[in-house]
Design a protein around this motif. Structure first.
Motif, PDB file in Angstrom:
ATOM      1  N   ASN A  32      -5.983  -4.178  -2.611  1.00 59.02           N
ATOM      2  CA  ASN A  32      -5.456  -3.756  -1.318  1.00 59.02           C
ATOM      3  C   ASN A  32      -5.754  -4.813  -0.269  1.00 59.02           C
TER       4      ASN A  32
ATOM      5  N   VAL B 122       0.827  -1.214   0.000  1.00 58.05           N
ATOM      6  CA  VAL B 122       0.000   0.000   0.000  1.00 58.05           C
ATOM      7  C   VAL B 122       0.859   1.261   0.000  1.00 58.05           C
TER       8      VAL B 122
ATOM      9  N   THR C  47      -7.022   3.785   3.695  1.00 53.37           N
ATOM     10  CA  THR C  47      -6.772   2.844   2.602  1.00 53.37           C
ATOM     11  C   THR C  47      -7.865   1.784   2.562  1.00 53.37           C
TER      12      THR C  47
END
Length: 300
Positions: A222, A115, A274
């Protein structure tokens, strides 16, 4: 199904190899040190080195998993930064050449990224990111970008699916204990309390790899806990995990973190919210979606 794992001798790699073998999958582990790792795995895992040319053994391989790369948690000298970047790019090239020599035509390539690809030098994170967001401008963002870009050479194999695992901070007992040291002595920790901490349980990396093998997916995903935690929530949760009588967390000011750690400060200050958007859209269900569940599991 036959799988080659490059980088299968590390903490995550060994777990992945073990989980694949438990499913009855034929696994080969590529290593630079055959003597050191020839007894690392069970007898039904083939451990081979990069110089191997054996199409009769390997040509029916249809899945590649690439996990290796120079570790980032070390002092970033000029030479170390070069190794961090080039190790990922060079391994992709070596893996491609290995496939050609051994007449391997892969159908899927699972590549470990991070990430950190979204990290910003400013460390100002008043925004969210997901797999469709623009890339960052830090050293690690460049490393992740170049790592993912390097896999494009595999597109010469018709209809190959390339999956990039953008992994957060992998929770394990050793990491939790290391992060706990400052907290137990009420010392300030490097971070920004309202930034987000991109953690993931190791079992969800393994779980998503199996999900990737069993589904027709490609692109970036992710791998971070689906219930997002700020730095403050993360470190306070660690205090509870360690049953500490201390309930407060102090953070070093951002300017001081940058002064002390220089470019390496991006590892401590990362903090956009995120989101694992494409991961969830692929119908993957996290085994440990919440930090509390993940820490409880590690406490066993």
């Amino acid at each position: 199904m036959k799988i080659i794992v490059a980088g299968g001798t590390g903490f995550i790699g060994r777990k992945i190899v073990s989980s694949l073998v438990e499913k009855g999958i034929n696994v080969c582990v590529l290593t630079r040190n055959l003597q050191k790792h020839k007894n690392t795995f069970s007898n039904n895992v083939n451990v081979i080195d990069w110089s191997t040319i054996n199409p009769s053994l390997l040509s029916d391989t249809n899945i590649l998993i690439k996990l290796n790369g120079e570790k980032v948690d070390q002092l970033w000298t000029k030479s170390v930064k070069s190794k961090i970047l080039n190790s990922r790019i060079d391994t992709t090239k070596m893996l491609f050449d290995f496939c050609v020599k051994n007449e391997i035509i892969p159908q899927k390539f699972i590549n470990a990224s991070a990430v950190g690809i979204y990290a910003k030098e400013s460390a100002n994170y008043d925004f969210s990111v997901d797999e469709n967001s623009e890339f960052g401008n830090t050293f690690l963002a460049k490393v992740c970008f170049e790592n993912e870009k390097s896999t494009e050479v595999f597109k010469v194999f018709e209809n190959i699916n390339i999956v990039h695992l953008r992994i957060g901070v992998v929770l394990q007992k050793k990491i939790i204990n290391l992060l706990s040291l400052n907290l137990l002595f009420s010392l300030p920790v490097p971070g920004i309390k309202n930034n987000y901490f991109p953690w993931v349980h190791a079992d969800d990396i393994i779980g998503f790899i199996h999900h990737s093998l069993n589904n027709n997916i490609n692109g970036a995903f992710n791998l971070v806990g689906s219930e997002l935690s700020t730095h403050e929530t993360f470190f306070k949760s660690i205090l509870k995990y360690n049953r500490s009588i201390i309930s407060w967390v102090f953070f070093l000011p951002k300017f001081l973190v940058k002064f002390i750690f220089g470019n390496m400060s991006e590892m401590f200050l990362y903090g956009p919210k995120t989101k694992p958007t494409r991961t969830l859209e692929s119908n993957y269900q996290f085994k440990y979606p919440s930090l509390q569940k993940a820490l409880l599991n590690l406490h066993k």
